[in-house]
Design an enzyme around this catalytic site. Structure first.
Site, PDB file in Angstrom:
ATOM      1  N   SER A 260      -1.894   0.148   5.807  1.00 50.26           N
ATOM      2  CA  SER A 260      -2.297  -0.530   7.039  1.00 50.26           C
ATOM      3  C   SER A 260      -3.679  -0.065   7.503  1.00 50.26           C
ATOM      4  O   SER A 260      -4.123   1.039   7.195  1.00 50.26           O
ATOM      5  CB  SER A 260      -1.262  -0.269   8.127  1.00 50.26           C
ATOM      6  OG  SER A 260      -1.168   1.114   8.346  1.00 50.26           O
ATOM      7  N   THR A 261      -4.308  -0.924   8.287  1.00 48.72           N
ATOM      8  CA  THR A 261      -5.653  -0.638   8.797  1.00 48.72           C
ATOM      9  C   THR A 261      -5.632   0.612   9.680  1.00 48.72           C
ATOM     10  O   THR A 261      -6.527   1.460   9.577  1.00 48.72           O
ATOM     11  CB  THR A 261      -6.148  -1.869   9.587  1.00 48.72           C
ATOM     12  OG1 THR A 261      -6.120  -2.993   8.701  1.00 48.72           O
ATOM     13  CG2 THR A 261      -7.551  -1.680  10.115  1.00 48.72           C
ATOM     14  N   GLU A 287      -7.876  -0.544   0.860  1.00 44.22           N
ATOM     15  CA  GLU A 287      -7.538  -1.966   1.003  1.00 44.22           C
ATOM     16  C   GLU A 287      -6.446  -2.017   2.049  1.00 44.22           C
ATOM     17  O   GLU A 287      -5.404  -1.368   1.898  1.00 44.22           O
ATOM     18  CB  GLU A 287      -7.072  -2.551  -0.339  1.00 44.22           C
ATOM     19  CG  GLU A 287      -8.135  -2.471  -1.451  1.00 44.22           C
ATOM     20  CD  GLU A 287      -9.474  -3.084  -1.083  1.00 44.22           C
ATOM     21  OE1 GLU A 287      -9.499  -4.033  -0.264  1.00 44.22           O
ATOM     22  OE2 GLU A 287     -10.516  -2.611  -1.584  1.00 44.22           O
ATOM     23  N   CYS A 321       0.220  -8.224   1.479  1.00 45.46           N
ATOM     24  CA  CYS A 321      -0.962  -8.210   2.328  1.00 45.46           C
ATOM     25  C   CYS A 321      -1.616  -9.593   2.328  1.00 45.46           C
ATOM     26  O   CYS A 321      -2.311  -9.965   3.255  1.00 45.46           O
ATOM     27  CB  CYS A 321      -1.935  -7.160   1.836  1.00 45.46           C
ATOM     28  SG  CYS A 321      -2.220  -7.304   0.090  1.00 45.46           S
TER      29      CYS A 321
HETATM   30  P1  NAD Z   1       1.311   2.143   5.768  1.00 38.64           P
HETATM   31  O1  NAD Z   1      -0.080   2.195   6.279  1.00 38.64           O
HETATM   32  O2  NAD Z   1       2.417   2.350   6.734  1.00 38.64           O
HETATM   33  O3  NAD Z   1       1.508   3.240   4.622  1.00 38.64           O
HETATM   34  C1  NAD Z   1       0.637   3.329   3.519  1.00 38.64           C
HETATM   35  C2  NAD Z   1       0.663   4.750   3.000  1.00 38.64           C
HETATM   36  O4  NAD Z   1       0.100   5.601   4.002  1.00 38.64           O
HETATM   37  C3  NAD Z   1       2.059   5.296   2.734  1.00 38.64           C
HETATM   38  O5  NAD Z   1       2.013   6.147   1.611  1.00 38.64           O
HETATM   39  C4  NAD Z   1       2.365   6.066   3.984  1.00 38.64           C
HETATM   40  O6  NAD Z   1       3.312   7.094   3.784  1.00 38.64           O
HETATM   41  C5  NAD Z   1       1.010   6.646   4.296  1.00 38.64           C
HETATM   42  N1  NAD Z   1       0.847   7.009   5.707  1.00 38.64           N
HETATM   43  C6  NAD Z   1       1.449   6.457   6.777  1.00 38.64           C
HETATM   44  N2  NAD Z   1       1.027   7.061   7.889  1.00 38.64           N
HETATM   45  C7  NAD Z   1       0.146   8.009   7.524  1.00 38.64           C
HETATM   46  C8  NAD Z   1      -0.647   8.963   8.204  1.00 38.64           C
HETATM   47  N3  NAD Z   1      -0.629   9.043   9.527  1.00 38.64           N
HETATM   48  N4  NAD Z   1      -1.437   9.788   7.480  1.00 38.64           N
HETATM   49  C9  NAD Z   1      -1.492   9.679   6.134  1.00 38.64           C
HETATM   50  N5  NAD Z   1      -0.772   8.797   5.439  1.00 38.64           N
HETATM   51  C10 NAD Z   1       0.027   7.966   6.102  1.00 38.64           C
HETATM   52  O7  NAD Z   1       1.472   0.759   4.988  1.00 38.64           O
HETATM   53  P2  NAD Z   1       2.743   0.174   4.248  1.00 38.64           P
HETATM   54  O8  NAD Z   1       3.755  -0.215   5.302  1.00 38.64           O
HETATM   55  O9  NAD Z   1       3.178   1.019   3.128  1.00 38.64           O
HETATM   56  O10 NAD Z   1       2.122  -1.146   3.595  1.00 38.64           O
HETATM   57  C11 NAD Z   1       1.887  -2.275   4.370  1.00 38.64           C
HETATM   58  C12 NAD Z   1       0.428  -2.392   4.749  1.00 38.64           C
HETATM   59  O11 NAD Z   1      -0.374  -2.310   3.576  1.00 38.64           O
HETATM   60  C13 NAD Z   1       0.100  -3.733   5.370  1.00 38.64           C
HETATM   61  O12 NAD Z   1      -0.799  -3.539   6.438  1.00 38.64           O
HETATM   62  C14 NAD Z   1      -0.565  -4.481   4.224  1.00 38.64           C
HETATM   63  O13 NAD Z   1      -1.431  -5.519   4.635  1.00 38.64           O
HETATM   64  C15 NAD Z   1      -1.285  -3.390   3.516  1.00 38.64           C
HETATM   65  N6  NAD Z   1      -1.559  -3.725   2.125  1.00 38.64           N
HETATM   66  C16 NAD Z   1      -2.823  -4.087   1.805  1.00 38.64           C
HETATM   67  C17 NAD Z   1      -3.132  -4.439   0.500  1.00 38.64           C
HETATM   68  C18 NAD Z   1      -4.526  -4.856   0.130  1.00 38.64           C
HETATM   69  O14 NAD Z   1      -4.819  -4.929  -1.059  1.00 38.64           O
HETATM   70  N7  NAD Z   1      -5.391  -5.122   1.086  1.00 38.64           N
HETATM   71  C19 NAD Z   1      -2.141  -4.415  -0.475  1.00 38.64           C
HETATM   72  C20 NAD Z   1      -0.850  -4.019  -0.116  1.00 38.64           C
HETATM   73  C21 NAD Z   1      -0.572  -3.665   1.190  1.00 38.64           C
END
Ligand code: NAD
Length: 535
Positions: A260-261, A287, A321
């Site tokens: 996520s962003t 991403e 995404c």
């Molecule tokens: P997320 O941001 O919740 O988690 C992504 C990763 O970050 C996980 O490994 C998580 O454990 C870790 N994380 C979470 N909080 C953290 C923190 N405070 N510090 C460090 N690491 C942390 O995302 P998600 O729910 O796994 O995936 C969904 C998101 O990913 C959506 O926003 C989606 O749009 C995006 N996404 C983007 C793409 C792309 O190519 N642009 C592809 C797939 C998913």
């Protein structure tokens, strides 16, 4: 010239096919066991300081695995192993490193295929087809295509004048790369760790908690392919613990993130605060989120549009995404499109993904279920929105949310602007004469710019939309759904708040993981300092 590999063919899993039987058997086998997922640092299995269960989202009482949570000391051990392994790994010839990943691709295309697909189905609630295009085909493609891109890249060399030899050496970064990966694609998990490693880097890989099972099997696959200990270190655990140790190390050299962003912003901020403590400026590749659009022109083909919306918005429960989540439809087409969508959605089956007749599974976890449910409640109570299809949710056995279509009167209603990451499509119906205004609306409604699609049979409309929406999407589709990018065919990534747009699965991404050294050798060096004009 690029020696392009072929994309891995997608198996169909028709009833009675061999792959159908093999997958069913892998699913039954994995449901009957509980896997212990360790932390792995330098090839050593560590037990962490606690465990967390990995459950089936569509059957949340069922525990698939216990994932050991890396302690700060375990993360430090992973970093030390990565740093220690780097010199030797980066001195292997490129072809020796590549052979590890090519072997992994062949193993995955053959004997490991259904192990990875079954884990992705059970742990992430993907249907057979959604798992096949992710944990089998896309990951195989990433592994094979990155080798081809890297070979091609390294052929790019400077010219050499007479009497000298100039070389560009594609060195890895000095330090380790921290790969932080999302739950929604097993292939992304593997690729974020493998792409930097192919270029000679060593990696600390923190998988998402809910994808830990499939991601651990990817890690085991790499070990089976001959990846030396310490090159990729697997550190599941609490995000804050793992990240604070990783980003606190002076050897942190790069972040390869998808998620996520908000999380990418937080990680970027942490690295900025620590900048002078790092040996090198870290590379930050992320991403992130999307609010992907489908724009229909009055000349659009309604049947094609309806199918694109149904697949684009609801496959994998909208948890891509790239998923279509806002649509702009001309008033002249809406009655026919709405009728078609509602009729087709009535035939869509939702349930346990082990039943291959289902098209929709469960959303990933309780947090996602509650978040998406919150948007449905807002839509139900808002005067400017009405639910046209779906809207129901049920968490008795799994986290099920019906594919939902919301018609909005206000094009800036919250479900048109914010990433929901669930099976929810919002539709704004515009007067046909306002095409030009709608182009501006699509461009300006959300902060993201990941994917977008335009449907029109008049070419002039496609040309106009393509120009007006040039910066609204990094992956732009004409008369096709905005999901389903294929490695080697549609390099993937978006700009604005959707990420750094380094295009996963392309040479552009691999370039971020090298720090080239220029070497000039002079064959016969000068013996005196003076120049002719001084005579
Ligand atoms: P997320 O941001 O919740 O988690 C992504 C990763 O970050 C996980 O490994 C998580 O454990 C870790 N994380 C979470 N909080 C953290 C923190 N405070 N510090 C460090 N690491 C942390 O995302 P998600 O729910 O796994 O995936 C969904 C998101 O990913 C959506 O926003 C989606 O749009 C995006 N996404 C983007 C793409 C792309 O190519 N642009 C592809 C797939 C998913």
């Amino acid at each position: 010239m690029l020696e392009a590999p072929k994309n891995e063919p997608i198996l169909a899993y028709r009833p009675g096919s061999p792959e159908h039987a093999e997958l069913a058997s892998a699913l039954a086998g994995q449901r009957a066991q509980v896997v212990q997922i360790p932390v792995v640092a330098g090839g050593r299995r560590l037990s962490g300081d606690a465990t967390a269960p990995v459950i089936c989202p569509h059957d949340h009482a069922h525990v698939l695995a216990h994932v050991h949570q890396a302690s700060s000391a375990d993360v430090s051990a992973g970093i030390q192993a990565a740093v220690a392994a780097q010199r030797e790994w980066s001195q292997w010839s490129f072809e020796d490193r590549a052979a590890v990943f090519l072997k992994a691709a062949d193993l995955l295309a053959g004997p490991w295929r259904q192990k990875l697909n079954a884990a992705t189905m059970l742990g992430q609630s993907k249907t057979a087809y959604q798992a096949e295009i992710d944990s089998a085909c896309e990951l195989i493609d990433f592994l094979r295509w990155n080798v081809a891109f890297a070979r091609d890249l390294q052929r790019s060399q400077p010219v050499s004048a007479p009497g000298m030899r100039n070389t560009l050496e594609y060195r890895p970064l000095e330090g380790f790369v921290y790969a932080v990966t999302p739950f929604n694609f097993t292939a992304i998990g593997g690729n974020l760790a493998c792409a930097p490693a192919l270029m000679g880097n060593t990696v600390l890989w923190k998988p998402a908690a809910s994808a830990a099972l499939s991601n651990y099997f990817v890690f085991e696959l790499l070990e089976a392919a001959g990846l030396p200990p310490g090159v990729i270190n697997f550190v599941p655990g609490d995000s804050h613990t793992v990240s604070s140790v990783a980003l606190g190390s002076e050897a942190f050299a790069g972040l390869h993130f998808t998620g996520s962003t908000a999380v990418f912003d937080a990680l970027w901020r942490q690295t900025a605060e620590r900048l002078p403590a790092y040996r090198s400026y870290p590379r930050l590749v992320g991403e992130t989120g999307g609010k992907d659009f489908v724009l229909a022109h009055p000349s659009a083909d309604v049947a094609a549009l309806s199918t694109a919306l149904l697949r684009g918005a609801f496959e994998y429960q909208g948890q891509k995404c790239s998923a279509a989540s806002r649509a702009y439809v001309p008033a002249s087409l809406w009655p026919a499109l709405k009728a078609r969508l509602v009729d087709e959605l009535a035939t869509v089956r939702m349930g346990d993904v082990q039943d291959f007749g289902n098209f929709v599974g469960a959303v990933i976890d309780r947090k996602a279920y509650d978040r998406i449910g919150g948007y449905l409640t807002q839509a139900r109570h808002a005067s400017e929105a009405s639910i046209v299809a779906g809207g129901g949710a049920n968490d008795r056995t799994g986290y099920f949310i019906e594919p939902t279509v919301i018609e909005v009167d206000d094009p800036n209603f919250v479900t048109m602007r914010e990433e929901i990451f669930g099976p929810v499509l919002s539709v704004y119906v515009y007067p046909d004469a306002q095409w030009a205004e709608v182009l501006k609306l699509v461009d300006s409604t959300s902060p993201y710019a990941l994917t977008g699609a335009v449907f029109a049979q008049e070419r002039g409309a496609l040309v106009e939309a393509s120009a007006a929406l040039r910066f609204a999407a990094g992956n732009f589709y004409l008369n096709d759904k905005p999901t389903g990018a294929v490695v080697g065919q549609q390099p993937f990534g978006g700009a604005r708040r959707s990420g750094t747009n380094d295009k996963a699965g392309s040479a552009l991404n691999l370039l971020r993981w090298v720090s080239p050294r220029t070497i000039k050798e002079t064959y016969v060096p000068a013996h005196h300092y003076a120049y002719p004009h001084m005579d």
